[in-house]
Design a protein around this motif. Structure first.
Motif: not given
Length: 280
Positions: A237-245
């Protein structure tokens, strides 16, 4: 009015409980009327603002709860005494606090909260009602409980949830999370509420915490308790990217987006629903 309709339904269910001739009939009526759900849903709506019109039905519910409590205590039944009486006591405190809010508004709720001689449950439900209403001048009171190391867990939880209605309080919530992160019991209880409020606030100042939790956060099959899932939703929501986790090493996998979409819908639906906790 939905709140009035729900309260009338709850009052009618209590009347049927009063008519039960013995503990077995009482328990059967409790289950048949689904009193557990009916009661909490009605009282949740009654806690909110602009409830002056609810005063008569709240007064009726309060009286009937007291009568049902007296009736239950006369039953020599361990199940009723162990499980039903405590629930009725919680409802009675919640109804009494809601009645104060309906009659005297924010000033009345503050009076109950400040009365250390009042039952803890009643003070808590008044505090929760104040959080539901979140008047502009109340943040100082919530912050007091948020920062006090000896504050009761239920009050801290309500203060954490209230923070979502006060923009600019991200630092207070991040600090609260830092204080509890090493205490696993408090983290399991308060952590989801803190992260939920941070997600609602949507402040980029919380991004470092969420990015840290992508790797170091707790995972859980329950979306509400999974720190990593909530962090993934927040980062997207804050960056527009789906991060690795740690939970989803491959952010491009189809199931990741499906999971995040489902989680975000659920979080969004619950953002204005403050959940009461059990006050022992």
């Amino acid at each position: 009015m939905e709140a009035q309709r729900r309260l009338c339904g709850f009052s009618a269910a209590l009347e049927r409980l009063l008519a039960a001739g013995d503990a077995a009939a009482f328990e059967a009526e409790w289950i048949a009327q689904d009193v557990q759900r009916v009661g909490w849903e009605a009282l949740a709506l009654a806690r909110r603002a602009n409830t002056e019109v609810l005063e008569p039905v709240l007064a009726e519910v309060d009286r009937r709860l007291l009568a049902v409590l007296e009736r239950c205590r006369a039953f020599v039944d361990s199940h009723v005494v162990t499980f039903r009486v405590p629930e009725l006591e919680r409802w009675q405190h919640a109804a009494a606090a809601a009645l104060v809010g309906a009659r005297w508004g924010v000033a009345g709720l503050r009076t109950v909260i400040a009365d250390t001689g009042a039952p803890l449950g009643r003070r808590y439900f008044a505090f929760l009602a104040l959080a539901e209403r979140h008047p502009p001048g109340a943040w100082g009171l919530f912050l007091k409980y948020l920062r006090r190391p000896d504050a009761h867990h239920a009050f801290v939880a309500a203060a954490v949830e209230a923070a979502r209605y006060y923009p600019g309080r991200t630092a207070d919530l991040v600090n609260a999370f830092d204080r509890i992160r090493g205490d696993q019991l408090r983290r399991r209880f308060l952590g989801p509420k803190i992260l939920e409020s941070l997600l609602v606030l949507g402040d980029t100042a919380a991004l470092p915490l969420f990015e840290e939790l992508l790797v170091a956060g707790h995972t859980d099959p329950d979306l509400d308790r999974c720190e990593v899932t909530r962090a993934l939703v927040a980062v997207r929501r804050l960056t527009g990217r789906v991060a690795s986790s740690s939970k989803f090493p491959d952010p491009d996998a189809p199931e990741v987006r499906r999971t995040l979409d489902e989680a975000e819908r659920r979080f969004e639906a619950e953002r204005d629903w403050l959940k009461p906790v059990t006050v022992i």
